[in-house]
Scaffold this active site. Structure first.
Site, PDB file in Angstrom:
ATOM      1  N   HIS A 196       0.827  -1.210   0.000  1.00 46.95           N
ATOM      2  CA  HIS A 196       0.000   0.000   0.000  1.00 46.95           C
ATOM      3  C   HIS A 196       0.861   1.260   0.000  1.00 46.95           C
ATOM      4  O   HIS A 196       0.442   2.317  -0.439  1.00 46.95           O
ATOM      5  CB  HIS A 196      -0.895   0.052   1.237  1.00 46.95           C
ATOM      6  N   HIS A 240       5.680   7.247   6.354  1.00 43.12           N
ATOM      7  CA  HIS A 240       5.356   6.610   5.081  1.00 43.12           C
ATOM      8  C   HIS A 240       4.882   7.685   4.106  1.00 43.12           C
ATOM      9  O   HIS A 240       4.776   8.853   4.475  1.00 43.12           O
ATOM     10  CB  HIS A 240       4.300   5.510   5.288  1.00 43.12           C
ATOM     11  N   HIS A 253       2.557   8.905   0.414  1.00 44.80           N
ATOM     12  CA  HIS A 253       1.456   8.752  -0.533  1.00 44.80           C
ATOM     13  C   HIS A 253       1.848   9.558  -1.768  1.00 44.80           C
ATOM     14  O   HIS A 253       2.297  10.695  -1.631  1.00 44.80           O
ATOM     15  CB  HIS A 253       0.156   9.300   0.064  1.00 44.80           C
ATOM     16  N   GLU A 257      -2.677  13.225   0.053  1.00 48.76           N
ATOM     17  CA  GLU A 257      -3.988  12.894   0.617  1.00 48.76           C
ATOM     18  C   GLU A 257      -4.716  14.198   0.961  1.00 48.76           C
ATOM     19  O   GLU A 257      -5.830  14.416   0.542  1.00 48.76           O
ATOM     20  CB  GLU A 257      -3.805  12.015   1.849  1.00 48.76           C
ATOM     21  N   HIS A 285       3.762  11.233   5.814  1.00 55.62           N
ATOM     22  CA  HIS A 285       3.092  11.134   7.113  1.00 55.62           C
ATOM     23  C   HIS A 285       4.057  10.587   8.149  1.00 55.62           C
ATOM     24  O   HIS A 285       4.667   9.549   7.929  1.00 55.62           O
ATOM     25  CB  HIS A 285       1.869  10.206   7.026  1.00 55.62           C
ATOM     26  N   THR A 314      -6.005   7.154   7.352  1.00 53.42           N
ATOM     27  CA  THR A 314      -6.486   7.273   5.969  1.00 53.42           C
ATOM     28  C   THR A 314      -6.503   5.918   5.269  1.00 53.42           C
ATOM     29  O   THR A 314      -6.717   5.861   4.062  1.00 53.42           O
ATOM     30  CB  THR A 314      -5.634   8.264   5.163  1.00 53.42           C
ATOM     31  N   THR A 315      -6.246   4.862   6.037  1.00 51.45           N
ATOM     32  CA  THR A 315      -6.331   3.502   5.500  1.00 51.45           C
ATOM     33  C   THR A 315      -7.212   2.685   6.461  1.00 51.45           C
ATOM     34  O   THR A 315      -7.339   3.051   7.633  1.00 51.45           O
ATOM     35  CB  THR A 315      -4.940   2.843   5.426  1.00 51.45           C
TER      36      THR A 315
END
Ligand SMILES: *[C@@H]1O[C@H](CO)[C@@H](O)[C@H](O)[C@H]1NC(C)=O
Ligand SMILES: *[C@@H]1O[C@H](CO)[C@@H](O)[C@H](O)[C@H]1NC(C)=O
Ligand SMILES: *[C@@H]1O[C@H](CO)[C@@H](O)[C@H](O)[C@H]1NC(C)=O
Length: 323
Positions: A86, A114, A116, A126, A139, A221-222
């Site tokens: 992910h 991590h 995005h 995000e 993040h 957000t996951t």
């Protein structure tokens, strides 16, 4: 409690129907298991305090009483860089790096960072600011280590987590700070790959100015989308070069031997409704001419009066003193 219930029901499902286990719990950023479907297996994903959000600067609540964020990161930590299908995540292996201040009531220990990112430069972050998307977002995730013994205890509690969001923008030159990630991404190319980073400097991934930030109540957000996060999204961005960004796009979302593997890109959740939440803004804007924030100051003044946020008349007056 919610989490352990969730885990035990997930375990029950896995035990009961091993063939379905993968599809029941699995989620992706693409159809048919994209963000719109997460709520089918993860109830909290349809809650009313979800993240990310579109931050609209003119609608943020200017809160002069918000303290500076205090970042107590160790100069260097060792970390495990891991592709989980992910995202690519650097889990901190050492130390007691933590943050406090802002709206936080205790010290929140840094766990991991991590990323995005998008398949194109026009998307990937995000959070959005005034509808604007950024090509990548960092993040840094922390949990309330003073209150909870572990992150698994904290992850679904209202005061459990604090996450720093850093919006990343393109610049022409490489950003040397990103090298430690970028130079190791080929060793984390496929899902399940990991590599040890012996010396990661988490502080260096913050924007040069962290005094201006947006903060609001939100969620992971996951999946499971727990509404346990105090978010801090900085107003100042952090730079990356095109070549460095492209390295993230070379990652894959599946294991090396998997025949269906796809590029790991566009791993961002769409923005979620506010449902009446307000976003606060901490700013050193008071140091600038008052006119710039006049409207916000009046809104702040109004709410000072009505909500009795600040007790000292003195400090209120100080806001209006020309320099
Ligand atoms: C927070 O960081 C400071 C400075 O590194 C350290 O002294 C303190 O023990 C840390 N607190 C927690 C709860 O991790
Ligand atoms: C600050 O924390 C309190 C208590 O957790 C919460 O009610 C409030 O909404 C928070 N403020 C912001 C700006 O998030
Ligand atoms: C930073 O703040 C300014 C002033 O409110 C705003 O116009 C701009 O969009 C913000 N940028 C980000 C990335 O938050």
């Amino acid at each position: 409690m919610k989490l352990s219930l969730f885990i035990s029901s997930l375990l029950a499902m896995i035990v009961a129907c091993p063939n379905l286990a993968e599809s029941a719990g699995s989620w992706t950023y693409r159809d048919p298991e994209g963000p719109d479907t997460w709520k089918h297996h993860y109830k909290d994903c349809e809650g009313h305090e979800q993240s990310p959000i579109n931050i609209v600067p003119k609608d943020t609540f200017f809160e002069p009483g918000l303290a500076d964020l205090v970042v107590n990161y160790e100069k260097s930590v060792s970390a495990k860089l891991f592709n989980n299908g992910h995202t690519v995540q650097a889990t901190f292996l050492t130390g007691k790096s933590n943050i406090s201040g802002g709206n936080l009531t205790s010290h929140f220990r840094a766990l991991q960072m991590h990323f995005h990112w998008g398949s194109e430069n026009s998307r990937g972050s995000e959070h959005q600011v005034g509808g604007r998307k950024f090509p990548l977002e960092i993040h840094i995730v922390h949990y309330n280590a003073e209150k909870y013994p572990s992150v698994s205890e904290a992850v679904d509690k209202g005061d459990g987590l604090a996450v720093l969001g850093i919006l990343v923008e393109l610049q022409v030159q490489d950003n040397p700070v990103f090298d430690v990630m970028v130079d190791n991404l080929d060793k984390a190319r496929y899902k399940g790959n990991e590599v040890i980073l012996p010396s990661l400097q988490p502080f260096s991934f913050l924007p040069h100015d962290i005094a201006q930030y947006y903060t609001y109540r939100g969620s992971l957000t996951t999946p499971g989308c727990f509404e346990s996060v105090q978010w801090f999204v900085f107003n100042h961005t952090f730079p990356i070069s095109q070549a460095q960004l492209d390295k993230f796009r070379d990652l894959f979302d599946s294991e090396k031997q998997d025949t269906k593997k796809l590029p790991l890109v566009d791993n961002y959740r769409p923005v979620q409704p506010l449902y009446g939440r307000s976003v606060s803004e901490a700013s050193n804007a008071l140091l600038f001419p008052v006119a710039r924030h006049q409207t916000k100051l009046w809104i702040a003044w109004d709410s000072l009066m009505t909500r009795q946020y600040f007790m000292k008349q003195q400090s209120i007056c100080a806001l209006y003193q020309p320099q």
